[in-house]
Design an enzyme around this catalytic site. Sequence first.
Site, PDB file in Angstrom:
ATOM      1  N   ASP A 101      33.658 -14.175 -42.334  1.00  0.00           N
ATOM      2  CA  ASP A 101      33.809 -15.517 -42.861  1.00  0.00           C
ATOM      3  C   ASP A 101      34.655 -16.363 -41.854  1.00  0.00           C
ATOM      4  O   ASP A 101      34.713 -16.070 -40.661  1.00  0.00           O
ATOM      5  CB  ASP A 101      34.229 -15.661 -44.186  1.00  0.00           C
ATOM      6  N   HIS A 136      36.955 -21.628 -46.183  1.00  0.00           N
ATOM      7  CA  HIS A 136      35.841 -21.091 -46.661  1.00  0.00           C
ATOM      8  C   HIS A 136      36.325 -19.808 -47.197  1.00  0.00           C
ATOM      9  O   HIS A 136      36.014 -18.838 -48.015  1.00  0.00           O
ATOM     10  CB  HIS A 136      34.708 -21.310 -46.120  1.00  0.00           C
ATOM     11  N   ASN A 231      22.070 -22.400 -50.148  1.00  0.00           N
ATOM     12  CA  ASN A 231      21.907 -23.561 -51.033  1.00  0.00           C
ATOM     13  C   ASN A 231      20.986 -24.656 -50.893  1.00  0.00           C
ATOM     14  O   ASN A 231      21.404 -25.928 -51.250  1.00  0.00           O
ATOM     15  CB  ASN A 231      23.506 -24.131 -51.017  1.00  0.00           C
ATOM     16  N   TYR A 246      17.367  -9.231 -45.636  1.00  0.00           N
ATOM     17  CA  TYR A 246      17.174  -8.136 -44.752  1.00  0.00           C
ATOM     18  C   TYR A 246      17.020  -6.939 -45.839  1.00  0.00           C
ATOM     19  O   TYR A 246      17.890  -6.937 -46.804  1.00  0.00           O
ATOM     20  CB  TYR A 246      18.051  -7.747 -43.666  1.00  0.00           C
ATOM     21  N   VAL A 249      20.004  -5.307 -48.474  1.00  0.00           N
ATOM     22  CA  VAL A 249      21.087  -6.221 -48.416  1.00  0.00           C
ATOM     23  C   VAL A 249      21.027  -6.614 -50.042  1.00  0.00           C
ATOM     24  O   VAL A 249      19.985  -6.647 -50.364  1.00  0.00           O
ATOM     25  CB  VAL A 249      21.110  -7.724 -47.418  1.00  0.00           C
ATOM     26  N   SER A 296      27.819 -19.161 -51.927  1.00  0.00           N
ATOM     27  CA  SER A 296      28.986 -18.642 -51.139  1.00  0.00           C
ATOM     28  C   SER A 296      29.995 -18.075 -51.822  1.00  0.00           C
ATOM     29  O   SER A 296      30.841 -17.031 -51.609  1.00  0.00           O
ATOM     30  CB  SER A 296      29.728 -19.671 -50.096  1.00  0.00           C
TER      31      SER A 296
END
Length: 426
Positions: A101, A136, A231, A246, A249, A296
């Site tokens: 991140d 974030h 989003n 993918y 995941v 997120s």
Amino acid sequence: MGVLTPRPRTRTSGTRALQRVFGVLAVTGACLASAPPALATGPAPTRLADADNPTFGLSSSSECVFGGDIIKSTPWSLQRVLLDQLREQATGKGVTVAVIDTGVDDKNPQLRGAMAAGGKDYVGKSGDGAEDIEGHGTRVAGIIAAREIPGTGFAGIAPEAKILSLRYTGAEEKQGNSRTMSAAIRDAVAKGAEIINISSDTANKQDNTELRNAVAAAVDADALIVAASGNDGADGKSASTYPASYPGVLAVAASDRNDERAFFSQAGDFVDIAAPGVSMVSTVPKGGQCTADGTSFAAPYVAGVAALLKEKHPRWSAAQLATRIQETAQRPGRGPNRYLGWGVVDPVAALSDDSTPGTHPEPDPPVKAGAGEVVPMAVTMGETEAEQERRIAMYVVGAGLLLVLLAGGSGVAVRDWRSKRARQPR
């Protein structure tokens, strides 16, 4: 011939008029309430949660004061969980979660003891990934593993897990890309992270060969990658985002307080699970907390649950961890859908089932006709869109009736006063 004068309206005639008006409005309200709403024509279960303009992703950092106050109350995303029961089973101790991140600021008191050695900065000068000017990554890390401190009801889902901060973007002079993200993924695997959280996606939802290969290598190494779905889902249309789409995941959508898809959450067949993503309290740089919306902050909620499972069942593979999370979710149907995947994550249910899971979730078996079993009706958590619009229609009708009654009552009173005054001798 005498002069003709209008006959004064009595209270009775005025009351009859009001009764007629009341009847017309009541019928109109009943029609509005029973008519199908104009917007309830599609299957998208969207809901505006708490704000008309929620903040998403990296931009949400501008809404916070770094180094500010803590929030005393327990956030709703934790109130929905029996935390005492959850903590009795696991706390994430001994499990490392890589946060790829904008960095993680360990100056926040709830994160000081949470950082794992080996963090790295791919775009800035911090060296160990412990700088976060955007805020974030610090929020993401807090939702996973913030330590409990006095004065606040907020803590991470896995409050004893370790955070490996890999800052792939968010520096003052350099922003990251798929190349720095790919390098961070490979680094996370090399440093032994069992869980990898990625709360961002590629620009314009573009697939990328280097990123695809890095994710495939991590999946082959048995690391569980948990990624935000994105989003851009306000239109309800399906679209693929990367790396969430993918293979291997665990793609996470955002849900609201009613366990429905948050209106901004990206829909698609790749969505595997949903988690709270509205008004999410978490840690910010320099100390303090704030709230933000977005997938997120739904992804780390799931990453925290995965860390709990990994502590309790260290021999389980990444596919088994993902399967248990999906199969124990609060699902709206037998199988997945493109809005919530297999449903909204249920941390206690995931930890309470000690049976060995498979490597992919299975739908609930259908009930055969005539089997004599009770088939439960589908449960709707909270109001549907149609119910909400009908309720609003009734509110409008009620307000209109109140205004009419006030106006009618005032008119009757004025007429009675004038009539009484006209009859008085002068």
